[in-house]
Design an enzyme around this catalytic site. Structure first.
Site, PDB file in Angstrom:
ATOM      1  N   CYS A  70       4.249   6.217  10.348  1.00 32.92           N
ATOM      2  CA  CYS A  70       4.045   6.988   9.116  1.00 32.92           C
ATOM      3  C   CYS A  70       5.146   8.019   8.893  1.00 32.92           C
ATOM      4  CB  CYS A  70       2.671   7.658   9.120  1.00 32.92           C
ATOM      5  SG  CYS A  70       1.320   6.472   9.203  1.00 32.92           S
ATOM      6  N   ALA A 112      -5.228   5.856  11.054  1.00 33.07           N
ATOM      7  CA  ALA A 112      -4.313   5.933   9.916  1.00 33.07           C
ATOM      8  C   ALA A 112      -5.012   5.462   8.648  1.00 33.07           C
ATOM      9  CB  ALA A 112      -3.073   5.078  10.178  1.00 33.07           C
ATOM     10  N   THR A 167       3.596   1.110   9.621  1.00 34.25           N
ATOM     11  CA  THR A 167       2.384   1.118  10.433  1.00 34.25           C
ATOM     12  C   THR A 167       2.401  -0.092  11.358  1.00 34.25           C
ATOM     13  OG1 THR A 167       1.091   2.230   8.718  1.00 34.25           O
ATOM     14  CG2 THR A 167      -0.141   1.055  10.388  1.00 34.25           C
ATOM     15  N   TYR A 168       1.907   0.111  12.566  1.00 37.72           N
ATOM     16  CA  TYR A 168       1.716  -0.995  13.510  1.00 37.72           C
ATOM     17  C   TYR A 168       0.279  -1.473  13.428  1.00 37.72           C
ATOM     18  CZ  TYR A 168       0.639  -3.349  17.893  1.00 37.72           C
ATOM     19  OH  TYR A 168       0.195  -4.257  18.834  1.00 37.72           O
ATOM     20  N   HIS A 169       0.097  -2.793  13.477  1.00 33.58           N
ATOM     21  CA  HIS A 169      -1.232  -3.393  13.643  1.00 33.58           C
ATOM     22  C   HIS A 169      -1.166  -4.381  14.792  1.00 33.58           C
ATOM     23  CE1 HIS A 169      -2.511  -1.457  10.072  1.00 33.58           C
ATOM     24  NE2 HIS A 169      -1.881  -2.251   9.231  1.00 33.58           N
ATOM     25  N   ARG A 219       0.852  -1.199   0.000  1.00 31.20           N
ATOM     26  CA  ARG A 219       0.000   0.000   0.000  1.00 31.20           C
ATOM     27  C   ARG A 219       0.880   1.237   0.000  1.00 31.20           C
ATOM     28  NH1 ARG A 219       1.636   1.732   4.567  1.00 31.20           N
ATOM     29  NH2 ARG A 219       1.969   0.309   6.312  1.00 31.20           N
ATOM     30  N   GLY A 220       0.243   2.403  -0.109  1.00 28.79           N
ATOM     31  CA  GLY A 220       0.970   3.642   0.048  1.00 28.79           C
ATOM     32  C   GLY A 220       1.326   3.885   1.506  1.00 28.79           C
ATOM     33  N   GLY A 260      -4.098   3.885   4.653  1.00 30.77           N
ATOM     34  CA  GLY A 260      -3.137   3.368   3.694  1.00 30.77           C
ATOM     35  C   GLY A 260      -3.890   2.649   2.599  1.00 30.77           C
TER      36      GLY A 260
END
Length: 232
Positions: free
Chosen positions: A186, A155, A82-84, A77-78, A157
């Protein structure tokens, strides 16, 4: 089944357990291809992942710290890192962007992203959280209830393949905020992150889901229907 009927409906799918990230990527790729061929309905997929970090196309190696050695993935993705993790609501948005969606015009990616931002802001407002966007900063922001400082609460994305969107948004409901310290989120070094529960400890994932569902149709024009089958 008449395929054009799919475009009057958007499937709203909610997982009941954590979904491994590679399975999510595989499922989204399959759905994007099927939607492009008009062989599957458009879909909003709400899920959670085990703790992990994903790299967008602009991610920099020096922005990954990862003290707990969580798995990392190239997301495609753009965006940047990122944390998930558990307690964070992922909403993967799989729409045919060649078509009109309520007031959203076709083939307008900028308008699509701005509409996603409005969707988050309206949903947060329903939970008594004033949120906003900032020029030059990705995501949705608010003034943290404990620090009084600006912090990211959601966020975005997005990737678009043959005019079908995938990936989507992440909303911090009750994640472990310390896990965000494993990256420069980010690529923004000067601001922290926050969550719904820092504003109201009684807020749960189902509250976030209800707010997102409530505000969907007014912005995207199509009612969301329950999924008939699980992902994966």
């Amino acid at each position: 089944m008449v395929m054009t009927q799919f475009y009057k409906e958007i499937i709203w799918q909610v997982d009941k357990k954590l979904c491994p990230y590679p399975e999510a990527l595989t499922f989204m790729r399959q759905q994007v291809e099927a939607i492009h061929r008009q062989q599957a309905p458009q879909r909003i997929w709400l899920t959670e992942h085990p703790p992990l970090y994903t790299a967008g196309t602009s991610a920099k190696a020096e922005d990954l710290i990862n003290p707990h050695n969580y798995p990392t993935f190239e997301a495609g993705r753009g965006g940047q890192w990122t944390y998930h993790g558990p307690g964070q609501r992922l909403a993967y948005i799989m729409l045919d962007l060649t078509r009109q969606h309520g007031p959203l015009p076709p083939r307008d990616i900028r308008a699509f992203v701005q509409t996603l931002e409005r969707w988050l802001i309206m949903s947060l407002q329903d939970m008594n959280i004033d949120a906003f966007t900032r020029e030059g900063r990705i995501g949705v922001w608010c003034f943290d209830s404990q620090t009084g400082q600006e912090a990211k609460i959601a966020a975005l994305g997005i990737r678009v393949t043959r005019w079908v969107s995938w990936h989507g948004i992440s909303l911090n409901v009750s994640p472990s905020l310390s896990d965000f310290e494993g990256i420069i989120p980010c690529g923004i070094r000067d601001y922290g992150v926050t969550s719904l529960q820092r504003f109201n400890p009684s807020l749960r994932m189902q509250d976030a889901d209800a707010a997102l569902l409530k505000n969907w149709a007014s912005l995207f024009g199509s009612p969301a229907l329950p999924a008939a089958i699980p992902a994966g």
